[in-house]
Design a protein around this motif. Structure first.
Motif, short mmCIF file in Angstrom:
data_model
loop_
_atom_site.label_atom_id
_atom_site.label_comp_id
_atom_site.label_asym_id
_atom_site.label_seq_id
_atom_site.Cartn_x
_atom_site.Cartn_y
_atom_site.Cartn_z
N SER A 117 11.99 -33.89 10.37
CA SER A 117 13.29 -33.21 9.89
C SER A 117 13.24 -32.73 8.40
O SER A 117 12.40 -32.86 7.57
CB SER A 117 14.16 -34.46 9.72
OG SER A 117 15.34 -34.49 9.14
N GLY A 118 14.27 -32.01 8.24
CA GLY A 118 14.48 -31.20 6.93
C GLY A 118 14.67 -32.33 5.73
O GLY A 118 14.43 -32.10 4.60
N VAL A 119 14.98 -33.34 6.22
CA VAL A 119 15.36 -34.55 5.24
C VAL A 119 13.94 -35.25 4.87
O VAL A 119 13.83 -35.70 3.78
CB VAL A 119 16.31 -35.43 5.95
CG1 VAL A 119 16.45 -36.73 4.89
CG2 VAL A 119 17.69 -34.90 6.10
N SER A 120 12.80 -35.02 5.86
CA SER A 120 11.79 -35.86 5.54
C SER A 120 11.01 -35.28 4.30
O SER A 120 10.67 -34.07 4.12
CB SER A 120 10.73 -35.61 6.41
OG SER A 120 11.10 -35.91 7.90
N CYS A 121 10.66 -36.15 3.23
CA CYS A 121 10.16 -35.82 1.94
C CYS A 121 11.10 -34.86 1.47
O CYS A 121 10.43 -34.29 0.32
CB CYS A 121 8.59 -35.64 2.17
SG CYS A 121 7.42 -36.66 2.85
N ALA A 126 19.69 -29.61 -0.89
CA ALA A 126 20.75 -28.46 -0.55
C ALA A 126 22.07 -29.12 -1.61
O ALA A 126 21.99 -30.32 -1.72
CB ALA A 126 21.17 -28.23 0.86
N HIS A 127 22.87 -28.19 -1.69
CA HIS A 127 24.33 -28.96 -2.19
C HIS A 127 25.38 -28.42 -1.16
O HIS A 127 24.97 -27.60 -0.48
CB HIS A 127 24.42 -28.20 -3.61
CG HIS A 127 24.69 -26.88 -3.55
ND1 HIS A 127 23.64 -25.89 -3.64
CD2 HIS A 127 25.79 -25.83 -3.51
CE1 HIS A 127 24.08 -24.69 -3.79
NE2 HIS A 127 25.23 -24.75 -3.53
N ASP A 151 18.91 -25.45 -2.13
CA ASP A 151 18.35 -25.40 -3.45
C ASP A 151 16.91 -25.08 -3.56
O ASP A 151 16.74 -24.39 -4.17
CB ASP A 151 18.98 -26.75 -4.21
CG ASP A 151 20.42 -26.56 -4.42
OD1 ASP A 151 21.03 -25.64 -4.57
OD2 ASP A 151 21.00 -27.90 -4.05
N GLU A 152 16.34 -25.82 -2.84
CA GLU A 152 14.85 -25.83 -2.97
C GLU A 152 14.23 -26.06 -1.60
O GLU A 152 14.88 -26.94 -0.64
CB GLU A 152 14.41 -26.81 -3.89
CG GLU A 152 12.91 -26.81 -4.16
CD GLU A 152 12.48 -27.81 -5.11
OE1 GLU A 152 11.48 -27.89 -5.60
OE2 GLU A 152 13.30 -28.67 -5.69
N LEU A 175 18.96 -32.53 2.58
CA LEU A 175 19.27 -33.64 1.81
C LEU A 175 19.75 -33.00 0.33
O LEU A 175 19.31 -32.33 -0.25
CB LEU A 175 18.20 -34.35 1.57
CG LEU A 175 18.32 -35.77 1.08
CD1 LEU A 175 18.96 -36.87 1.89
CD2 LEU A 175 16.82 -36.35 0.98
N ASP A 176 21.02 -33.74 0.03
CA ASP A 176 21.32 -33.64 -1.55
C ASP A 176 20.04 -33.93 -2.39
O ASP A 176 19.68 -34.79 -2.29
CB ASP A 176 22.69 -34.42 -1.71
CG ASP A 176 23.22 -34.00 -3.00
OD1 ASP A 176 22.68 -34.55 -4.04
OD2 ASP A 176 24.31 -33.18 -2.91
#
Length: 274
Positions: A117-121, A126-127, A151-152, A175-176
């Protein structure tokens, strides 16, 4: 698509084979014969030393689940508006159904795929996107809800998997990047083309392949024989401005234009049979 002033991006090492980002839309993943054929091609390129990251969306699957659950699907300029209920559906579809089906198909084709997932680690941080005027969305600013602007990109996990001979299969949740120690962080829905482009730039891949059910950029969206084989950057901008390109192809072209200046040699927008 290519840019006359753009040279081919270098891979992670001078001795490695080409690196590539393959972005698959949900409609392509649902076409099992076409998906199997494409993954067979990926396996063949892997055997020649190529390295891949796969990034996927799941728009049709999400819209189908929204319809079953009677959650309205709202899009502006080809981009999904994401309220809390829609975000819950996107999590279920992107990190669940579509990811599992795609990884299963890849493994069946002999591709050593690993779902990520893009959330992983915190791979994708993002915002929340502010209200913004978008191409194809009229003159008024649009509130897209729980949609993230990147963001990164932190590609370490992806690089680790690739170095080990695996093919990361990445979904487009982000993930924020809020303060350390927070009890939780907001998850955002992000356009898969945007994630694929940002990750491709962070990895400085040689090729970005955007595979869609449409089959490429068309002069007439209803006529697949009008596919444009090559677009220079200036021609792509004109196609958006004069209305030749409409709907979901607009963000694809806009992302392609952006990343041509970030170290990628070529962006290929093609159909599953190309």
């Amino acid at each position: 698509m290519s840019d006359a002033n753009q040279s081919s991006g270098a891979g992670p090492t001078a001795t490695s084979g080409p690196t590539a980002m393959l972005k698959l839309g949900g409609e392509v993943i649902a076409d099992l014969p076409a998906l199997a054929a494409m993954l067979t091609d990926v396996r063949a390129l892997l055997s020649l030393g190529w390295r891949f990251v796969v990034c996927h969306g799941g728009g049709p699957q999400a819209s189908a689940l929204q319809e079953r659950l009677r959650v309205p699907t709202v899009k502006v300029g080809g981009r999904r508006v994401t309220d809390a209920a829609t975000l819950q559906i996107m999590k279920q579809v992107l990190a669940g159904e579509v990811s599992v089906d795609l990884v299963a198909a890849a493994v069946a084709a002999g591709v050593p795929a690993v779902g990520v997932s893009g959330v992983s680690c915190g791979i994708v941080t993002a915002h929340r996107r502010p209200k913004v005027v978008v191409s194809g969305g009229g003159d008024e600013p649009v509130d897209f809800g729980l949609v993230g602007d990147i963001d990164e990109i932190r590609p370490g996990l992806l690089q680790h998997l690739m170095a080990g001979g695996y093919v990361p299969v990445l979904n487009s949740l982000g993930l924020d990047g809020g303060p350390e120690g927070a009890a939780t962080r907001q998850v955002y829905n992000i356009n898969a083309d945007t994630v694929a482009a940002a990750v491709a730039a962070a990895l400085r891949v040689d090729h970005l392949f955007l595979v869609t059910g449409i089959g490429g950029v068309l002069r007439d969206k209803d006529d697949p024989t009008t596919r444009i084989p090559v677009l220079r950057a200036s021609e792509a901008r004109q196609a958006i401005a004069d209305g030749t390109v409409v709907g979901g192809m607009i963000p694809k072209l806009e992302e392609a234009l952006e990343i041509l200046h970030r170290g990628i040699g070529a962006v290929h927008i093609l159909g599953p049979g190309a």
